[in-house]
Design an enzyme around this catalytic site. Structure first.
Site, PDB file in Angstrom:
ATOM      1  N   GLU A   8       2.736  -5.067   5.420  1.00  0.00           N
ATOM      2  CA  GLU A   8       3.822  -4.478   6.216  1.00  0.00           C
ATOM      3  C   GLU A   8       4.327  -3.178   5.596  1.00  0.00           C
ATOM      4  O   GLU A   8       4.629  -2.218   6.320  1.00  0.00           O
ATOM      5  CB  GLU A   8       4.972  -5.480   6.386  1.00  0.00           C
ATOM      6  CG  GLU A   8       4.590  -6.758   7.120  1.00  0.00           C
ATOM      7  CD  GLU A   8       3.891  -6.534   8.454  1.00  0.00           C
ATOM      8  OE1 GLU A   8       4.195  -5.530   9.134  1.00  0.00           O
ATOM      9  OE2 GLU A   8       3.007  -7.342   8.808  1.00  0.00           O
ATOM     10  N   HIS A  58       2.110  -0.368   6.571  1.00  0.00           N
ATOM     11  CA  HIS A  58       2.433   0.175   7.898  1.00  0.00           C
ATOM     12  C   HIS A  58       3.492   1.262   7.798  1.00  0.00           C
ATOM     13  O   HIS A  58       3.379   2.324   8.425  1.00  0.00           O
ATOM     14  CB  HIS A  58       2.971  -0.938   8.816  1.00  0.00           C
ATOM     15  CG  HIS A  58       1.917  -1.722   9.531  1.00  0.00           C
ATOM     16  ND1 HIS A  58       1.012  -1.148  10.386  1.00  0.00           N
ATOM     17  CD2 HIS A  58       1.634  -3.050   9.530  1.00  0.00           C
ATOM     18  CE1 HIS A  58       0.209  -2.092  10.884  1.00  0.00           C
ATOM     19  NE2 HIS A  58       0.567  -3.249  10.371  1.00  0.00           N
TER      20      HIS A  58
HETATM   21 ZN    ZN Z   1      -0.341  -5.034  10.776  1.00  0.00          ZN
END
Ligand code: ZN
Length: 190
Positions: free
Chosen positions: A144, A147
C-alpha cells in the site's frame, strides 16, 4: 460510497501522492474520502486500497483483512486507516510474497518484501502511531505504501516467470506458496 478503481496504465497510479495537513485530515471532505476508501476496499474484497487507486492523490491508505476470500491465508488485520505513512525496513531479512492488486486485474506475481518494517502514521483522528509489522502483514503495508509512491507490485516482480492468473495460482502455485510462507503466517499479524 463505493468508488471506481483505477487500473494499471492510468497515470494517477504513477504519480506520488502528497502528504496532507492535520487541518485537511479533519475536514469533512477528507473524512468522506476515508469512508469511501473503506467502502470501496470492502466491496472489492481488497486487503487494502490507496487513495490514488480511486483517483485522489493524497497519502492515505486503508487496510483490513477479515476472512478475505481473495487472500484466505492472510492473517487478520483490523481496519487500519493510515495517513501520511513513513515506512522503513528493520533489518535485511526478506521473503518472496505472491501478490495481487485491485488495480491489476487477474494477475499475480512474486515480490521480494521486507519481513519486518517500522511504520509511522496518523489515524483518521490524527493520533500518531509507531508500529512494527511482520510477515504477510508487513507485505500488505509495503504494497500500500508503494501505491502512495506511485509504484505497483509489477514493478518489483524480479522474475516475470512467476506471473500467473488468479485461477492458475489456485491450481498450480498456491500450495507451494503457502508452504513457503507458513512460518510468516504463524508469526504474522503485528
Ligand atoms: Zn494494490
Amino acid at each position: 460510497m463505493i468508488r471506481g478503481i483505477m487500473t494499471i496504465g492510468h497515470p494517477v497510479l504513477r504519480q506520488p501522492t502528497r502528504r496532507i495537513t492535520i487541518d485537511e485530515l479533519h475536514s469533512p471532505a477528507m473524512q468522506q474520502l476515508i469512508d469511501d476508501l473503506i467502502d470501496t476496499m470492502r466491496n472489492a474484497n481488497g486487503a487494502g486500497i490507496a487513495a490514488n487507486q480511486i483517483g485522489e492523490g493524497v497519502r492515505i491508505t486503508v487496510i483490513e483483512v477479515n476472512d478475505n476470500p481473495r487472500y484466505p491465508y492472510k492473517p487478520k488485520i483490523p481496519l487500519t486507516v493510515v495517513v501520511n505513512p513513513v515506512i522503513e525496513a528493520i533489518d535485511d531479512e526478506s521473503v518472496d510474497i505472491n501478490e495481487g492488486c485491485l488495480s491489476v486485474s487477474n494477475l499475480r506475481g512474486d515480490v521480494s518484501r521486507h519481513v519486518a518494517v517500522r511504520v509511522r502514521y496518523l489515524d483518521r483522528a490524527g493520533n500518531e502511531h509507531d508500529e512494527i509489522k511482520r510477515g504477510l502483514t508487513a507485505g500488505t503495508f509495503q504494497h500500500e505504501c508503494d501505491h502512495l509512491d506511485g509504484k505497483l507490485f509489477v514493478d518489483r516482480v524480479s522474475d516475470p516467470a512467476t506471473l500467473t492468473t488468479w485461477e492458475n495460482f489456485e491450481k498450480f502455485h498456491r500450495a507451494a506458496f503457502i508452504a513457503r510462507i507458513t512460518k510468516f503466517v504463524e508469526h504474522g499479524g503485528s
